[in-house]
Design an enzyme around this catalytic site. Structure first.
Site, PDB file in Angstrom:
ATOM      1  N   TRP A 104       0.840  -1.213   0.000  1.00  0.00           N
ATOM      2  CA  TRP A 104       0.000   0.000   0.000  1.00  0.00           C
ATOM      3  C   TRP A 104       0.864   1.248   0.000  1.00  0.00           C
ATOM      4  O   TRP A 104       0.533   2.230  -0.660  1.00  0.00           O
ATOM      5  CB  TRP A 104      -0.984  -0.015   1.169  1.00  0.00           C
ATOM      6  CG  TRP A 104      -2.008  -1.105   1.057  1.00  0.00           C
ATOM      7  CD1 TRP A 104      -2.165  -2.171   1.886  1.00  0.00           C
ATOM      8  CD2 TRP A 104      -3.013  -1.250   0.030  1.00  0.00           C
ATOM      9  NE1 TRP A 104      -3.197  -2.966   1.445  1.00  0.00           N
ATOM     10  CE2 TRP A 104      -3.732  -2.422   0.313  1.00  0.00           C
ATOM     11  CE3 TRP A 104      -3.353  -0.504  -1.096  1.00  0.00           C
ATOM     12  CZ2 TRP A 104      -4.788  -2.875  -0.480  1.00  0.00           C
ATOM     13  CZ3 TRP A 104      -4.394  -0.938  -1.894  1.00  0.00           C
ATOM     14  CH2 TRP A 104      -5.098  -2.111  -1.592  1.00  0.00           C
ATOM     15  N   ASP A 174      -1.550   6.748   6.308  1.00  0.00           N
ATOM     16  CA  ASP A 174      -2.598   5.830   5.860  1.00  0.00           C
ATOM     17  C   ASP A 174      -2.827   4.850   7.012  1.00  0.00           C
ATOM     18  O   ASP A 174      -1.998   3.982   7.277  1.00  0.00           O
ATOM     19  CB  ASP A 174      -2.134   5.100   4.595  1.00  0.00           C
ATOM     20  CG  ASP A 174      -3.139   4.034   4.145  1.00  0.00           C
ATOM     21  OD1 ASP A 174      -4.167   3.844   4.822  1.00  0.00           O
ATOM     22  OD2 ASP A 174      -2.871   3.393   3.106  1.00  0.00           O
ATOM     23  N   LYS A 198     -12.154  -1.698   7.078  1.00  0.00           N
ATOM     24  CA  LYS A 198     -11.415  -2.646   7.899  1.00  0.00           C
ATOM     25  C   LYS A 198     -11.793  -2.509   9.375  1.00  0.00           C
ATOM     26  O   LYS A 198     -12.177  -3.474   9.997  1.00  0.00           O
ATOM     27  CB  LYS A 198      -9.918  -2.471   7.679  1.00  0.00           C
ATOM     28  CG  LYS A 198      -9.494  -3.158   6.385  1.00  0.00           C
ATOM     29  CD  LYS A 198      -8.495  -2.420   5.575  1.00  0.00           C
ATOM     30  CE  LYS A 198      -8.375  -3.067   4.191  1.00  0.00           C
ATOM     31  NZ  LYS A 198      -7.664  -2.221   3.245  1.00  0.00           N
TER      32      LYS A 198
HETATM   33  C1  LIG Z   1      -7.146  -1.773   2.150  1.00  0.00           C
HETATM   34  C2  LIG Z   1      -6.085  -0.729   2.205  1.00  0.00           C
HETATM   35  C3  LIG Z   1      -5.996   0.297   1.257  1.00  0.00           C
HETATM   36  C4  LIG Z   1      -6.931   0.381   0.085  1.00  0.00           C
HETATM   37  O1  LIG Z   1      -8.153   0.831   0.497  1.00  0.00           O
HETATM   38  P1  LIG Z   1      -9.331   1.126  -0.557  1.00  0.00           P
HETATM   39  O2  LIG Z   1     -10.347   1.744   0.341  1.00  0.00           O
HETATM   40  O3  LIG Z   1      -9.732  -0.173  -1.161  1.00  0.00           O
HETATM   41  O4  LIG Z   1      -8.808   2.074  -1.569  1.00  0.00           O
HETATM   42  C5  LIG Z   1      -5.022   1.236   1.405  1.00  0.00           C
HETATM   43  N1  LIG Z   1      -4.142   1.200   2.434  1.00  0.00           N
HETATM   44  C6  LIG Z   1      -4.189   0.230   3.359  1.00  0.00           C
HETATM   45  C7  LIG Z   1      -3.198   0.226   4.472  1.00  0.00           C
HETATM   46  C8  LIG Z   1      -5.159  -0.765   3.263  1.00  0.00           C
HETATM   47  O5  LIG Z   1      -5.197  -1.739   4.192  1.00  0.00           O
END
Ligand SMILES: *Cc1c(COP(=O)(O)O)cnc(C)c1O
Length: 362
Positions: A104, A174, A198
């Site tokens: 990511w 993030d 999540k």
């Molecule tokens: C799942 C995830 C993403 C992607 O998220 P989307 O909402 O599908 O764009 C980005 N960064 C991390 C750390 C993730 O776990």
């Protein structure tokens, strides 16, 4: 009629608290006192205004978010933030630092490169992203527009145990896969973003927490939908927001408050992860991916002595009512995602299943 729920180890979208699902189900056809479904009402209605205001207030309470930060509920997932962050914060002629700790982070960096200059402040790709770099390893540019980090690496199962010190350079995080899994000091960050699916709710909502002074960096030339200043000015209602997602997110936040808040979540999460890692460390049969001091409390990644055994494990686990344990294709092996809403009884059941599996195949 009692509903049968299996143990859902999905990395995302992921398990939600059953109380939240039941409440949403109960009120789905008609919100109490409203007589319409939350999906059928205007995002400008008084009812929805109360829902989004309460979600924001609860988010602020849980995360102890100071008034000098805006809380936005946007769309496009964390992946759109990979672009929005540099578009808003990376002015021409400046450079942004990226700490690369997994897929990511790499994707975030890839999008930033399309916008402007970037530097890699540290990467742990060598060795397969098994660890988090230390503060001493970070080669930070004191003139950077911002530093970007990924607090929990969903795919590799590693997690920052410290907040990098970046001086006057805003830290952008993030936090998609560990937000609100434990207390967070928002004041150490310039911006935090997270896809909800999540730890916070369903897919379709992305939370962005941004320090107000950073809004000044957003240029009028940006597409309005990607402009943090526009979104903040409109209170996340520049266009139709993901109303149902925000509603569910609000229910999850209230559930978190009922659990005792983030301190209480941290205690439960540490206990849950601790049980699973203890089992992985118990014998040489299991091969945990992350180095011990970098282990994630949210995504537990491990391998078995052979791919055949891994396949068999997934097959037998699925038959026994454990879903979503197959690892991400870039790591292989197995991954148990055990977010806030994952019940501790499911960990105990998995550990028992693992012992039995090892006894038969070890
Ligand atoms: C799942 C995830 C993403 C992607 O998220 P989307 O909402 O599908 O764009 C980005 N960064 C991390 C750390 C993730 O776990």
């Amino acid at each position: 009629m009692p509903v049968h729920r299996i143990y859902n180890f999905s990395a995302g979208p992921a398990v939600l608290p059953v109380e939240v699902l039941e409440e949403a189900q109960r009120d789905l056809v008609a919100l109490p006192g409203v007589g319409m479904s939350v999906m059928e009402i205007s995002h400008r209605s008084k009812t929805f205004d109360e829902i989004i205001q309460r979600a924001e207030a609860d988010f602020r309470t849980l995360g102890n978010v100071p008034d000098s930060y805006k809380v936005l509920f946007l769309q496009g997932g964390a992946s759109l933030q990979f672009s929005a962050v540099p578009l808003n914060l990376l002015a021409e002629g400046r450079s942004a630092d990226y700490i690369v700790t997994g897929d990511w982070s790499k994707k975030a960096l890839k999008e930033a490169k399309k916008v402007g200059a970037t530097r890699v402040a540290a990467t742990t790709e060598e060795g397969g992203f098994r660890r988090i770099p230390s503060q001493q390893e970070l080669q930070l540019d004191s003139g950077a527009a911002y530093v970007h980090m990924t607090s929990n690496n969903t795919i590799f199962g590693t997690e920052f145990k410290y907040v990098p010190e970046t001086g006057d350079v805003p830290l952008v995080c993030d936090a998609s896969s560990n937000i609100f899994s434990r207390p967070i000091d928002v004041t150490k960050f310039g911006l935090i973003y997270a896809g909800a699916q999540k730890n916070l709710g369903p897919s379709g909502v992305t939370v962005v927490v941004i320090r107000e002074d950073l809004l000044e960096r957003s240029s009028d030339a940006l597409p309005s939908m990607l402009n943090y200043r526009v979104q903040a000015g409109a209170g996340s209602l520049y266009n139709t927001p993901p109303t149902f997602g925000i509603y569910i997110l609000g229910l999850v936040l209230r559930w978190l408050i009922r659990q005792g808040g983030l301190e209480a979540m941290a205690a439960v999460n540490d206990r849950k992860a601790g049980k699973l890692y203890a089992e992985l460390d118990r014998s040489g049969f299991w091969r945990p991916h992350a180095e011990p001091e970098s282990r994630s409390a949210m995504n537990v990644t491990f391998r078995l002595p052979s791919e055949e055994l891994e396949k068999l494990f997934v097959k037998e686990a699925t038959a026994a009512g454990f879903d979503g344990l197959k690892g991400h294709r870039s790591v292989g092996g197995l991954r148990a995602s055990i977010y806030n809403a994952f019940p501790e009884a499911g960990i105990d059941a998995l550990v028992e299943f693992m012992r039995e599996f090892e006894r038969r195949h070890g």
